[in-house]
Design an enzyme around this catalytic site. Structure first.
Site, PDB file in Angstrom:
ATOM      1  N   HIS A  71      17.473 -37.980  21.921  1.00 47.11           N
ATOM      2  CA  HIS A  71      17.418 -37.015  23.030  1.00 47.11           C
ATOM      3  C   HIS A  71      18.817 -36.620  23.525  1.00 47.11           C
ATOM      4  O   HIS A  71      19.766 -37.410  23.446  1.00 47.11           O
ATOM      5  CB  HIS A  71      16.631 -37.649  24.178  1.00 47.11           C
ATOM      6  CG  HIS A  71      16.243 -36.692  25.250  1.00 47.11           C
ATOM      7  ND1 HIS A  71      16.997 -36.509  26.383  1.00 47.11           N
ATOM      8  CD2 HIS A  71      15.186 -35.857  25.364  1.00 47.11           C
ATOM      9  CE1 HIS A  71      16.406 -35.611  27.156  1.00 47.11           C
ATOM     10  NE2 HIS A  71      15.301 -35.213  26.562  1.00 47.11           N
ATOM     11  N   ASN A  81       3.873 -34.165  29.794  1.00 48.54           N
ATOM     12  CA  ASN A  81       4.044 -35.538  29.297  1.00 48.54           C
ATOM     13  C   ASN A  81       3.262 -36.537  30.145  1.00 48.54           C
ATOM     14  O   ASN A  81       3.538 -37.737  30.110  1.00 48.54           O
ATOM     15  CB  ASN A  81       5.532 -35.919  29.325  1.00 48.54           C
ATOM     16  CG  ASN A  81       6.375 -34.957  28.523  1.00 48.54           C
ATOM     17  OD1 ASN A  81       6.030 -34.627  27.400  1.00 48.54           O
ATOM     18  ND2 ASN A  81       7.472 -34.485  29.104  1.00 48.54           N
ATOM     19  N   ASP A 127      15.111 -45.906  23.329  1.00 44.36           N
ATOM     20  CA  ASP A 127      14.613 -45.036  24.389  1.00 44.36           C
ATOM     21  C   ASP A 127      13.100 -44.944  24.198  1.00 44.36           C
ATOM     22  O   ASP A 127      12.625 -44.376  23.212  1.00 44.36           O
ATOM     23  CB  ASP A 127      15.289 -43.660  24.256  1.00 44.36           C
ATOM     24  CG  ASP A 127      14.776 -42.658  25.284  1.00 44.36           C
ATOM     25  OD1 ASP A 127      13.591 -42.743  25.665  1.00 44.36           O
ATOM     26  OD2 ASP A 127      15.549 -41.779  25.688  1.00 44.36           O
ATOM     27  N   SER A 186      10.671 -37.443  20.698  1.00 43.67           N
ATOM     28  CA  SER A 186      10.081 -36.549  21.690  1.00 43.67           C
ATOM     29  C   SER A 186       9.608 -35.215  21.125  1.00 43.67           C
ATOM     30  O   SER A 186       8.678 -34.619  21.663  1.00 43.67           O
ATOM     31  CB  SER A 186      11.071 -36.294  22.818  1.00 43.67           C
ATOM     32  OG  SER A 186      12.247 -35.692  22.326  1.00 43.67           O
ATOM     33  N   GLU A 240      15.156 -43.659  19.415  1.00 44.90           N
ATOM     34  CA  GLU A 240      13.965 -43.544  20.269  1.00 44.90           C
ATOM     35  C   GLU A 240      12.844 -44.354  19.638  1.00 44.90           C
ATOM     36  O   GLU A 240      12.843 -44.560  18.424  1.00 44.90           O
ATOM     37  CB  GLU A 240      13.543 -42.068  20.391  1.00 44.90           C
ATOM     38  CG  GLU A 240      14.585 -41.230  21.103  1.00 44.90           C
ATOM     39  CD  GLU A 240      14.154 -39.779  21.354  1.00 44.90           C
ATOM     40  OE1 GLU A 240      12.951 -39.486  21.291  1.00 44.90           O
ATOM     41  OE2 GLU A 240      15.051 -38.962  21.601  1.00 44.90           O
ATOM     42  N   LYS A 242       6.834 -39.798  32.526  1.00 43.65           N
ATOM     43  CA  LYS A 242       5.925 -39.304  31.465  1.00 43.65           C
ATOM     44  C   LYS A 242       4.571 -40.008  31.613  1.00 43.65           C
ATOM     45  O   LYS A 242       3.833 -39.653  32.518  1.00 43.65           O
ATOM     46  CB  LYS A 242       6.616 -39.463  30.119  1.00 43.65           C
ATOM     47  CG  LYS A 242       7.997 -38.762  30.185  1.00 43.65           C
ATOM     48  CD  LYS A 242       8.586 -38.388  28.925  1.00 43.65           C
ATOM     49  CE  LYS A 242      10.033 -37.933  29.058  1.00 43.65           C
ATOM     50  NZ  LYS A 242      10.232 -36.676  29.787  1.00 43.65           N
ATOM     51  N   HIS A 257       8.704 -41.855  25.487  1.00 43.12           N
ATOM     52  CA  HIS A 257       7.382 -41.326  25.094  1.00 43.12           C
ATOM     53  C   HIS A 257       6.445 -42.393  24.545  1.00 43.12           C
ATOM     54  O   HIS A 257       5.329 -42.078  24.137  1.00 43.12           O
ATOM     55  CB  HIS A 257       7.563 -40.184  24.093  1.00 43.12           C
ATOM     56  CG  HIS A 257       8.281 -39.019  24.691  1.00 43.12           C
ATOM     57  ND1 HIS A 257       7.640 -38.051  25.424  1.00 43.12           N
ATOM     58  CD2 HIS A 257       9.607 -38.705  24.722  1.00 43.12           C
ATOM     59  CE1 HIS A 257       8.529 -37.174  25.860  1.00 43.12           C
ATOM     60  NE2 HIS A 257       9.732 -37.547  25.448  1.00 43.12           N
TER      61      HIS A 257
HETATM   62  C1  LIG Z   1      13.414 -39.210  24.788  1.00 45.07           C
HETATM   63  C2  LIG Z   1      13.731 -38.888  26.211  1.00 45.07           C
HETATM   64  N1  LIG Z   1      14.618 -39.650  26.858  1.00 45.07           N
HETATM   65  C3  LIG Z   1      14.938 -39.409  28.146  1.00 45.07           C
HETATM   66  C4  LIG Z   1      14.388 -38.366  28.832  1.00 45.07           C
HETATM   67  C5  LIG Z   1      14.804 -38.119  30.249  1.00 45.07           C
HETATM   68  O1  LIG Z   1      13.863 -38.658  31.116  1.00 45.07           O
HETATM   69  P1  LIG Z   1      13.679 -38.072  32.605  1.00 45.07           P
HETATM   70  O2  LIG Z   1      12.854 -36.848  32.482  1.00 45.07           O
HETATM   71  O3  LIG Z   1      13.024 -39.188  33.351  1.00 45.07           O
HETATM   72  O4  LIG Z   1      15.043 -37.771  33.110  1.00 45.07           O
HETATM   73  C6  LIG Z   1      13.458 -37.551  28.206  1.00 45.07           C
HETATM   74  C7  LIG Z   1      12.845 -36.429  28.961  1.00 45.07           C
HETATM   75  O5  LIG Z   1      12.631 -35.360  28.534  1.00 45.07           O
HETATM   76  C8  LIG Z   1      13.118 -37.809  26.861  1.00 45.07           C
HETATM   77  O6  LIG Z   1      12.254 -37.041  26.206  1.00 45.07           O
END
Ligand SMILES: Cc1ncc(COP(=O)(O)O)c(C=O)c1O
Length: 387
Positions: A140, A54, A213, A188, A184, A236, A216
């Site tokens: 997520h 990422n 969120d 993701s 989101e 990411k 990405h």
């Molecule tokens: C949509 C989404 N939110 C939150 C996270 C979590 O982020 P972090 O890897 O910084 O804990 C991810 C990570 O995979 C994600 O894809």
């Protein structure tokens, strides 16, 4: 000396579970991977090109970011020494929070140990028993975890279906309840975008708070986003580590006291903070990096014959878990590392290759992967016709 009877029992307990996962082809294993420049990586002793990370802008390997990490550790030490509320509140935290607020055009920002922790913190600080959370089904795992922790009633709407979200928000809403809508910005595992404007209007019309969120999207996709609460991660496109929530100044102030993963967690280490600050500056100074990453994704989709991508994440849906993992292995043998994603991360029957693109990819590498995948997909189609 640890208790040997308990150790034996625990190993037996775990082995049984591992055997079951193995029989379902769902056991996950680690592959030591040493990442390098230009998306190269040494994985299990073999050189590969990574199309699964990422690190969309290649900033984890950027000389300015690496130098800032080193300099921050030398200046402030290797660890923060405690939670921010006790003694771990290095000034670097405030600099990074201000920078994120500026970039996102939000009143204030609160940093968290990771994006996962930010999402665990968020919902429980806003809603609780007697309230409702309305969330996209493809949100997520950490958004679901935060929602569950809050104790609010969770209502899940069909992916990007604004009408379904409306009926879940309106029907049988408890008298006097607060409502939080969660989605989101860029999904993701699918790489598509949420209908943010329509969801924002929905929240305005039905007295709900909206949270997104942007894990990405941050640094890559500039979408108008009406959500007053925007969470994201520095792991990411920023290429470093750590999570954040941006939002109204008073709410961010309240998080200092009420967001448990903020209160009861050690502050981020100085080298992470320093690297993230520099990485956001590179993002600002070099906007062409986001363009380059998107162009690579477009080029790949054109060659493979997929629809134009909406982000740097391109799903190639295969269906079965075995076929997906076999295809992933064939690409690995050819020197391309893409991620095979299967349930429970994605719904049964939608196992896929998740291919991600970065500004660090060379055009010839993108073309090489696309042509290799196209011919492997043609082989699968021919085999299916023969059967
Ligand atoms: C949509 C989404 N939110 C939150 C996270 C979590 O982020 P972090 O890897 O910084 O804990 C991810 C990570 O995979 C994600 O894809």
């Amino acid at each position: 000396m640890t208790n040997s009877r308990q150790t034996e029992q625990l190993n037996m307990f775990a082995q049984e579970k591992l055997d079951k996962l193995e029989s379902l082809q769902r056991r996950r294993v680690l592959h030591p991977t040493e990442r390098g420049m230009a998306s190269s990586a040494m994985r299990d002793g073999h050189m590969v090109l990574s199309f699964c990370d990422n690190d969309y802008l290649g900033l984890s390997q950027h000389p300015r970011v690496i130098a800032a990490a080193g300099a921050s550790a030398i200046r402030h030490g290797a660890g923060s020494g405690g939670s921010r509320l006790i003694c771990g509140d290095s000034p670097l935290n405030h600099e990074l929070e201000s920078l994120i607020s500026q970039i996102k055009g939000m009143e204030a920002t609160r940093l968290f140990g990771s994006g996962y922790l930010a999402n665990i913190a968020l919902a429980p600080a806003l809603v609780g028993r007697g309230d409702i959370i309305v969330m996209d089904e493809l949100s997520h795992a950490c958004m679901h975890a935060g929602a569950t922790l809050s104790g609010a009633e969770i209502r899940v709407f069909r992916h990007n279906d604004v009408d379904h979200a409306r009926s879940l928000l309106v029907d049988n809403r408890p008298e006097g309840s607060r409502a939080l809508l969660m989605t989101e910005t860029v999904f993701s595992m699918d790489g598509d975008l949420a209908p943010l404007e329509a969801l924002g209007e929905l929240c305005d019309a039905h007295d709900a708070w909206m949270m997104t969120d942007d894990a990405h999207g941050f640094g890559i996709i500039k979408q108008a986003n009406p959500a007053p609460i925007q969470m994201g991660t520095l792991s990411k496109a920023a290429g470093v580590y750590g999570g954040y929530v941006s939002g109204p100044a008073k709410l961010m102030d309240l998080f200092i006291t009420r967001a448990r993963p903020f209160v009861f967690h050690t502050g981020l280490p100085p080298q992470v903070l320093g690297a993230a600050i520099e990485s956001l500056k590179v993002m600002r100074d070099e906007p062409q990096l986001a363009q380059a990453a998107m162009n690579n994704a477009r080029n790949f989709c054109r060659i493979v014959g997929l629809p134009d991508p909406q982000s740097t994440i391109v799903p190639v849906i295969i269906g079965g878990e075995e076929e997906t993992m076999a295809l992933m292995q064939k690409l690995l043998d050819a020197g391309y590392h893409v991620a095979g994603i299967r349930p429970p991360t994605v719904p049964v029957g939608t196992s896929r290759l998740r291919v991600t693109f970065s500004a660090a990819h060379e055009e010839e590498d993108v073309v090489g992967l696309a042509e290799t995948l196209r011919s492997l997909l043609n082989e699968i189609r021919t085999d299916m016709q023969v059967v």
